[in-house]
Write a protein that holds these residues in place. Structure first.
Motif, PDB file in Angstrom:
ATOM      1  N   ALA A   1       0.830  -1.207   0.000  1.00 41.29           N
ATOM      2  CA  ALA A   1       0.000   0.000   0.000  1.00 41.29           C
ATOM      3  C   ALA A   1       0.862   1.254   0.000  1.00 41.29           C
ATOM      4  N   ALA A   2       1.974   1.225   0.744  1.00 43.06           N
ATOM      5  CA  ALA A   2       2.878   2.379   0.761  1.00 43.06           C
ATOM      6  C   ALA A   2       3.477   2.607  -0.625  1.00 43.06           C
ATOM      7  N   ILE A   3       3.843   1.548  -1.318  1.00 37.22           N
ATOM      8  CA  ILE A   3       4.387   1.664  -2.670  1.00 37.22           C
ATOM      9  C   ILE A   3       3.372   2.307  -3.605  1.00 37.22           C
ATOM     10  N   GLN A   4       2.086   1.986  -3.372  1.00 40.13           N
ATOM     11  CA  GLN A   4       1.027   2.557  -4.203  1.00 40.13           C
ATOM     12  C   GLN A   4       0.682   4.002  -3.822  1.00 40.13           C
ATOM     13  N   GLY A   5       1.351   4.540  -2.804  1.00 44.31           N
ATOM     14  CA  GLY A   5       1.134   5.928  -2.431  1.00 44.31           C
ATOM     15  C   GLY A   5      -0.033   6.173  -1.499  1.00 44.31           C
ATOM     16  N   VAL A   6      -0.539   5.087  -0.842  1.00 47.86           N
ATOM     17  CA  VAL A   6      -1.680   5.243   0.055  1.00 47.86           C
ATOM     18  C   VAL A   6      -1.290   6.023   1.306  1.00 47.86           C
ATOM     19  N   GLY A   7      -0.053   5.861   1.770  1.00 46.23           N
ATOM     20  CA  GLY A   7       0.389   6.549   2.971  1.00 46.23           C
ATOM     21  C   GLY A   7       1.758   6.070   3.390  1.00 46.23           C
ATOM     22  N   LEU A   8       2.144   6.428   4.610  1.00 48.70           N
ATOM     23  CA  LEU A   8       3.413   5.987   5.187  1.00 48.70           C
ATOM     24  C   LEU A   8       3.210   4.657   5.908  1.00 48.70           C
ATOM     25  N   ALA A   9       4.231   3.812   5.897  1.00 40.88           N
ATOM     26  CA  ALA A   9       4.182   2.532   6.615  1.00 40.88           C
ATOM     27  C   ALA A   9       5.439   2.389   7.454  1.00 40.88           C
ATOM     28  N   GLN A  10       5.306   1.698   8.584  1.00 37.26           N
ATOM     29  CA  GLN A  10       6.473   1.372   9.402  1.00 37.26           C
ATOM     30  C   GLN A  10       6.641  -0.147   9.387  1.00 37.26           C
ATOM     31  N   THR A  11       7.790  -0.608   8.909  1.00 33.32           N
ATOM     32  CA  THR A  11       8.045  -2.044   8.789  1.00 33.32           C
ATOM     33  C   THR A  11       9.471  -2.351   9.231  1.00 33.32           C
ATOM     34  N   PRO A  12       9.777  -3.613   9.492  1.00 33.13           N
ATOM     35  CA  PRO A  12      11.170  -3.974   9.729  1.00 33.13           C
ATOM     36  C   PRO A  12      12.031  -3.581   8.527  1.00 33.13           C
ATOM     37  N   ARG A  13      13.207  -3.068   8.777  1.00 33.57           N
ATOM     38  CA  ARG A  13      14.067  -2.567   7.698  1.00 33.57           C
ATOM     39  C   ARG A  13      14.326  -3.630   6.615  1.00 33.57           C
ATOM     40  N   PRO A  14      14.621  -4.888   6.976  1.00 34.55           N
ATOM     41  CA  PRO A  14      14.874  -5.863   5.908  1.00 34.55           C
ATOM     42  C   PRO A  14      13.667  -6.104   4.999  1.00 34.55           C
ATOM     43  N   VAL A  15      12.451  -5.917   5.514  1.00 33.48           N
ATOM     44  CA  VAL A  15      11.256  -6.100   4.695  1.00 33.48           C
ATOM     45  C   VAL A  15      11.166  -5.004   3.639  1.00 33.48           C
ATOM     46  N   ALA A  16      11.614  -3.798   3.970  1.00 36.46           N
ATOM     47  CA  ALA A  16      11.497  -2.659   3.066  1.00 36.46           C
ATOM     48  C   ALA A  16      12.728  -2.441   2.198  1.00 36.46           C
ATOM     49  N   ASP A  17      13.841  -3.085   2.521  1.00 38.59           N
ATOM     50  CA  ASP A  17      15.101  -2.792   1.833  1.00 38.59           C
ATOM     51  C   ASP A  17      15.000  -2.926   0.320  1.00 38.59           C
ATOM     52  N   GLY A  18      14.351  -3.977  -0.165  1.00 39.20           N
ATOM     53  CA  GLY A  18      14.273  -4.187  -1.616  1.00 39.20           C
ATOM     54  C   GLY A  18      13.580  -3.037  -2.311  1.00 39.20           C
ATOM     55  N   ALA A  19      12.443  -2.609  -1.751  1.00 32.71           N
ATOM     56  CA  ALA A  19      11.695  -1.503  -2.361  1.00 32.71           C
ATOM     57  C   ALA A  19      12.461  -0.187  -2.257  1.00 32.71           C
ATOM     58  N   ILE A  20      13.223  -0.017  -1.165  1.00 35.28           N
ATOM     59  CA  ILE A  20      14.042   1.199  -1.020  1.00 35.28           C
ATOM     60  C   ILE A  20      15.143   1.223  -2.071  1.00 35.28           C
ATOM     61  N   GLU A  21      15.822   0.081  -2.258  1.00 37.49           N
ATOM     62  CA  GLU A  21      16.898   0.008  -3.249  1.00 37.49           C
ATOM     63  C   GLU A  21      16.384   0.236  -4.667  1.00 37.49           C
ATOM     64  N   GLN A  22      15.142  -0.169  -4.930  1.00 31.40           N
ATOM     65  CA  GLN A  22      14.561   0.013  -6.257  1.00 31.40           C
ATOM     66  C   GLN A  22      13.975   1.415  -6.462  1.00 31.40           C
ATOM     67  N   GLY A  23      14.018   2.219  -5.432  1.00 33.20           N
ATOM     68  CA  GLY A  23      13.494   3.578  -5.542  1.00 33.20           C
ATOM     69  C   GLY A  23      11.989   3.666  -5.413  1.00 33.20           C
ATOM     70  N   LYS A  24      11.325   2.563  -5.041  1.00 29.04           N
ATOM     71  CA  LYS A  24       9.867   2.589  -4.900  1.00 29.04           C
ATOM     72  C   LYS A  24       9.448   3.237  -3.591  1.00 29.04           C
ATOM     73  N   LEU A  25      10.325   3.192  -2.598  1.00 32.38           N
ATOM     74  CA  LEU A  25      10.047   3.785  -1.293  1.00 32.38           C
ATOM     75  C   LEU A  25      11.259   4.582  -0.832  1.00 32.38           C
TER      76      LEU A  25
END
Length: 302
Positions: free
Chosen positions: A239-263
């Motif tokens: 949902a955060a990737i789709q721009g619905v809002g901010l999300a708080q997750t464990p860093r390893p869960v979000a790392d892939g999307a951060i590296e890809q520039g999606k988050l």
């Protein structure tokens, strides 16, 4: 009113001896097979006959034959005893080498984080183990649920469990899509979150989890609000990737999307930490080879 029940001691005493004598029709040959004296065989058979209340063998000085009671006992006891022996071999096999069904309980977020990279290699390495994964964010009783082990964040594991570290400690990160941050601005302080759409997690106990942070004075919990509540981190992340809002997750869960520039991570200087991911099990008895094999393989893969 409860009926009285007494456990019968020695219910199988003498059965193996009886089967050996019935097979050979000879007490001495049965004794040789069992590596005991003929006298011991005779005593065991007499004790069995006394317990059953019927003669099982018709003995003469020249031969040994089965009575009708003995034949009926042989017809039923023979296959049953073989099944018991086979069951013992199966149990012994499970206790001595990696084989059998291995059941694991873990939250959905851990599957891509820890398990997906090693499932294929583990199944190839241990083809005699059936791996069953029950992905649920509910905390379960391992023994009551029939699980061999569980995988959870360290802070959720009971102190009486044996815990095996799978990952180093990591932080919880707040992330938002570039599009969302461009539209709503980037929060600089925790208090700024009151002006943002915050995507929240509902815990297994039914409570909506606050967001956790840390500063110089210690841990901080912030009650946030927003348009979406989910039961797992991957849903919040999507949902955060789709721009619905901010999300708080464990860093390893979000790392892939951060590296890809999606988050993009925000409020990083307030990120709260967790002890990491652990595999845990009761550990009150010897760890079965199937679980030991899984632990060793998992530790080498993460």
């Amino acid at each position: 009113m409860k009926q009285r029940y007494t456990i019968r001691h020695g219910a199988l005493d003498g059965v193996e001896v009886f089967l050996a004598v019935a097979r050979h029709r000879n007490f001495r040959r049965a004794a040789a097979e069992l590596a005991v004296t003929p006298s011991a065989v005779s005593q065991a058979v007499r004790a069995l006959e006394a317990r059953i209340g019927a003669a099982l063998f018709a003995r003469t000085t020249r031969s040994v034959g089965l009575t009708e009671a003995g034949q009926r006992f042989l017809d039923r006891a023979g296959p049953a005893f073989e099944e018991i022996m086979a069951a013992g071999e199966v149990a012994r096999d499970v206790g001595q080498r990696p084989t059998g069904l291995l059941r694991l309980s873990l939250p959905r977020a851990v599957v891509p984080l820890v398990l997906e990279p090693m499932i294929a290699s583990f199944c190839r390495a241990y083809p005699e183990i059936e791996l069953e994964i029950a992905a649920s964010d509910e905390m379960v009783d391992l023994a009551a649920g029939g699980f061999d082990a569980g995988i959870r964040l360290g802070q959720f594991i009971a102190p009486d469990m044996i815990a095996v570290r799978l990952t180093p400690p990591f932080s919880f990160v707040v992330v938002g899509s570039p599009d969302y941050l461009e539209r709503h601005g980037q929060p600089e302080q925790i208090t700024d979150l009151r002006h943002h759409a915050c995507l929240r997690l509902r815990r297994a106990n039914g409570a909506v989890a606050p967001w956790s942070f840390a500063d110089g004075s210690g841990a901080i919990e912030a009650v946030v609000s927003g348009p979406l509540i989910a039961h797992d981190y991957p849903t919040l992340l999507g949902a955060a990737i789709q721009g619905v809002g901010l999300a708080q997750t464990p860093r390893p869960v979000a790392d892939g999307a951060i590296e890809q520039g999606k988050l993009k991570p925000v409020l990083e200087h307030f990120a709260g930490a967790t002890p990491g991911v652990f595999l845990y099990h009761p550990g009150k008895r010897q760890v079965l080879p199937k679980l030991r094999a899984f632990i060793d393989h998992l530790k080498s893969a993460v």
